[in-house]
Scaffold this motif. Structure first.
Motif, PDB file in Angstrom:
ATOM      1  N   MET A  57       4.021 -21.958  25.948  1.00 21.51           N
ATOM      2  CA  MET A  57       3.204 -22.776  26.842  1.00 21.51           C
ATOM      3  C   MET A  57       3.904 -23.009  28.173  1.00 21.51           C
ATOM      4  O   MET A  57       3.286 -22.931  29.228  1.00 21.51           O
ATOM      5  CB  MET A  57       2.860 -24.117  26.186  1.00 21.51           C
ATOM      6  CG  MET A  57       1.822 -24.004  25.097  1.00 21.51           C
ATOM      7  SD  MET A  57       0.287 -23.251  25.659  1.00 21.51           S
ATOM      8  CE  MET A  57      -0.265 -24.427  26.860  1.00 21.51           C
ATOM      9  N   THR A  61       2.375 -21.207  31.653  1.00 24.47           N
ATOM     10  CA  THR A  61       1.658 -22.091  32.556  1.00 24.47           C
ATOM     11  C   THR A  61       2.454 -22.438  33.814  1.00 24.47           C
ATOM     12  O   THR A  61       1.906 -22.418  34.910  1.00 24.47           O
ATOM     13  CB  THR A  61       1.239 -23.397  31.850  1.00 24.47           C
ATOM     14  OG1 THR A  61       2.395 -24.037  31.319  1.00 24.47           O
ATOM     15  CG2 THR A  61       0.237 -23.128  30.755  1.00 24.47           C
ATOM     16  N   VAL A  62       3.707 -22.744  33.667  1.00 24.58           N
ATOM     17  CA  VAL A  62       4.494 -23.208  34.816  1.00 24.58           C
ATOM     18  C   VAL A  62       5.088 -22.051  35.620  1.00 24.58           C
ATOM     19  O   VAL A  62       5.032 -22.052  36.852  1.00 24.58           O
ATOM     20  CB  VAL A  62       5.607 -24.167  34.346  1.00 24.58           C
ATOM     21  CG1 VAL A  62       6.471 -24.599  35.505  1.00 24.58           C
ATOM     22  CG2 VAL A  62       4.990 -25.385  33.671  1.00 24.58           C
ATOM     23  N   SER A  98     -11.762 -31.571  33.039  1.00 26.64           N
ATOM     24  CA  SER A  98     -10.604 -31.729  32.161  1.00 26.64           C
ATOM     25  C   SER A  98     -10.720 -32.972  31.289  1.00 26.64           C
ATOM     26  O   SER A  98     -10.025 -33.091  30.288  1.00 26.64           O
ATOM     27  CB  SER A  98      -9.320 -31.795  32.979  1.00 26.64           C
ATOM     28  OG  SER A  98      -9.083 -30.544  33.578  1.00 26.64           O
ATOM     29  N   SER A 136      -3.438 -19.610  38.158  1.00 28.10           N
ATOM     30  CA  SER A 136      -2.328 -20.271  37.487  1.00 28.10           C
ATOM     31  C   SER A 136      -2.433 -21.780  37.628  1.00 28.10           C
ATOM     32  O   SER A 136      -2.152 -22.521  36.677  1.00 28.10           O
ATOM     33  CB  SER A 136      -0.996 -19.804  38.061  1.00 28.10           C
ATOM     34  OG  SER A 136      -0.825 -18.428  37.834  1.00 28.10           O
ATOM     35  N   ALA A 139      -5.215 -23.019  35.303  1.00 31.87           N
ATOM     36  CA  ALA A 139      -4.763 -22.939  33.908  1.00 31.87           C
ATOM     37  C   ALA A 139      -3.747 -24.022  33.596  1.00 31.87           C
ATOM     38  O   ALA A 139      -3.762 -24.607  32.515  1.00 31.87           O
ATOM     39  CB  ALA A 139      -4.180 -21.568  33.621  1.00 31.87           C
ATOM     40  N   LEU A 140      -2.874 -24.328  34.533  1.00 35.27           N
ATOM     41  CA  LEU A 140      -1.895 -25.388  34.338  1.00 35.27           C
ATOM     42  C   LEU A 140      -2.578 -26.748  34.224  1.00 35.27           C
ATOM     43  O   LEU A 140      -2.232 -27.559  33.378  1.00 35.27           O
ATOM     44  CB  LEU A 140      -0.878 -25.402  35.480  1.00 35.27           C
ATOM     45  CG  LEU A 140       0.200 -26.481  35.422  1.00 35.27           C
ATOM     46  CD1 LEU A 140       1.039 -26.301  34.164  1.00 35.27           C
ATOM     47  CD2 LEU A 140       1.067 -26.419  36.656  1.00 35.27           C
TER      48      LEU A 140
END
Length: 141
Positions: A57, A61-62, A98, A136, A139-140
């Protein structure tokens, strides 16, 4: 060689294979072995997948957004106001959808499963209009 990028399928697939599978499995197995070796927990098989997923993860993500942001540099900051307004609208939409992932559902059933797909249009919007860094970032979030 050169600046790492995620703008081609081949490079993204290679990153996914290494950072999404190989490194998490290796770190999950070794970390679970260390934890069990110190006597903290019992049961290697239930422990290592959780450690591997935690590593995956973070790497999936990062890292892409950090790499893309550093590669883009200051040229992304010099965007026209229209582009900034679009980015703010995208961020507001992602923040609003979210909320689906927070809290508890009182009646989890097949009717509410479609809500899990609510962020998908924003992910596609980010991919088309903002490229790898936008994808990105969404997604993060």
């Amino acid at each position: 060689g050169g600046t790492p990028r995620f703008d081609s399928f081949r490079l993204s697939l290679a990153y996914l294979a290494v950072a999404g599978v190989a490194v998490p499995v290796a770190t999950g197995v070794s970390a679970a072995g260390v934890v069990i070796g110190t006597g903290e927990r019992d049961g290697f098989w239930p422990l290592w997948p959780r450690m591997a997923l935690a590593t995956a993860m973070g790497l999936l993500t990062v890292t892409p957004i950090a790499v893309e942001a550093s590669a883009a540099g200051a040229r992304r900051l010099r965007a026209p106001a229209r582009r900034w307004a679009e980015a703010v609208a995208l961020a507001a939409g992602v923040a609003a959808t979210s909320a689906v992932f927070g809290g508890e559902w009182t009646n989890p059933g097949a009717v509410q499963v479609w809500l899990l797909y609510a962020p998908l249009p924003f992910l596609i919007w980010a991919a088309v209009r903002f490229g790898p860094i936008g994808t990105s970032a969404v997604a993060l979030a």
